[in-house]
Motif scaffolding. Structure first.
Motif, short mmCIF file in Angstrom:
data_model
loop_
_atom_site.label_atom_id
_atom_site.label_comp_id
_atom_site.label_asym_id
_atom_site.label_seq_id
_atom_site.Cartn_x
_atom_site.Cartn_y
_atom_site.Cartn_z
N PRO A 281 98.40 3.48 67.14
CA PRO A 281 97.15 3.65 67.88
C PRO A 281 97.14 5.00 68.62
O PRO A 281 98.16 5.47 69.07
CB PRO A 281 97.14 2.48 68.86
CG PRO A 281 98.41 1.77 68.69
CD PRO A 281 99.18 2.36 67.57
N GLU A 282 95.96 5.57 68.70
CA GLU A 282 95.83 6.87 69.35
C GLU A 282 96.08 6.73 70.84
O GLU A 282 95.60 5.79 71.49
CB GLU A 282 94.42 7.40 69.10
CG GLU A 282 94.25 8.83 69.51
CD GLU A 282 92.88 9.36 69.09
OE1 GLU A 282 91.89 8.93 69.69
OE2 GLU A 282 92.84 10.15 68.16
N ALA B 249 95.78 7.24 64.77
CA ALA B 249 94.42 7.15 64.25
C ALA B 249 93.67 6.09 65.04
O ALA B 249 94.27 5.24 65.68
CB ALA B 249 94.44 6.79 62.76
N THR B 250 92.34 6.17 64.97
CA THR B 250 91.53 5.14 65.61
C THR B 250 91.14 4.11 64.57
O THR B 250 91.13 4.39 63.37
CB THR B 250 90.26 5.76 66.23
OG1 THR B 250 89.53 6.40 65.20
CG2 THR B 250 90.62 6.75 67.32
N GLY B 251 90.82 2.93 65.00
CA GLY B 251 90.42 1.88 64.07
C GLY B 251 91.11 0.58 64.42
O GLY B 251 92.08 0.55 65.17
N GLU B 252 90.62 -0.49 63.86
CA GLU B 252 91.17 -1.81 64.10
C GLU B 252 92.06 -2.22 62.94
O GLU B 252 91.74 -1.97 61.79
CB GLU B 252 90.03 -2.83 64.26
CG GLU B 252 89.14 -2.56 65.46
CD GLU B 252 89.91 -2.67 66.77
OE1 GLU B 252 90.76 -3.56 66.90
OE2 GLU B 252 89.65 -1.85 67.66
#
Length: 140
Positions: free
Chosen positions: A136-137, A49-52
């Motif tokens: 992480p993607e 997934a994307t994101g911090e």
């Protein structure tokens, strides 16, 4: 003149020093080559997934679901895969602290029902701060 042979009266002796040296070297070898990493027990392939990532203030309760649908709460394995056994183990590990954050780490190959069962058990027990771990993607 009679010459005495004193070798016949000598008793054989076993020297233990070389044996102890070899055993100590083997013990040191096995201690050094053994890994004590708890993450090496389970091979998880997290979904991407994307994101911090968000920094947590307290140590989160870790709930792992492997590819076979087996549950692990922190370092304890849940022996059965039903919701009652999962709730009992979660209650034992977390105690009365329902405000503690929970990190759900499920393998990407895990059956969807196992993840839903884990979320249902957390909801029934009153846990509201549930995060799902992802990898992480991969960027081309």
């Amino acid at each position: 003149m009679r010459i005495r042979d004193d070798r016949a009266h000598e008793e054989p002796e076993i020297n233990l020093v070389p044996l102890i040296d070899v055993i100590l070297v083997l013990i040191i070898f096995f201690v050094i080559t053994t890994t004590f990493d708890s993450r090496s027990m389970l091979q998880l392939q997290l979904p991407s997934a994307t994101g911090e990532p968000v920094a947590a203030q307290t140590k989160a309760l870790s709930l792992l679901v492997n590819a076979d649908g087996r549950y692990f709460v922190d370092e304890r394995e849940v022996l059965r895969t039903d919701i009652d056994a999962l709730k009992q183990t979660l209650s034992q590990v977390a105690g009365e602290d329902r405000e503690r954050p929970v990190l759900l780490r499920a393998d990407a190959r895990t059956p969807h029902q196992a993840v839903v069962t884990a979320l249902d058990a957390l909801g029934q027990l009153g846990f509201r701060k549930v995060s799902i771990a992802t990898a992480p993607e991969a960027r081309p």
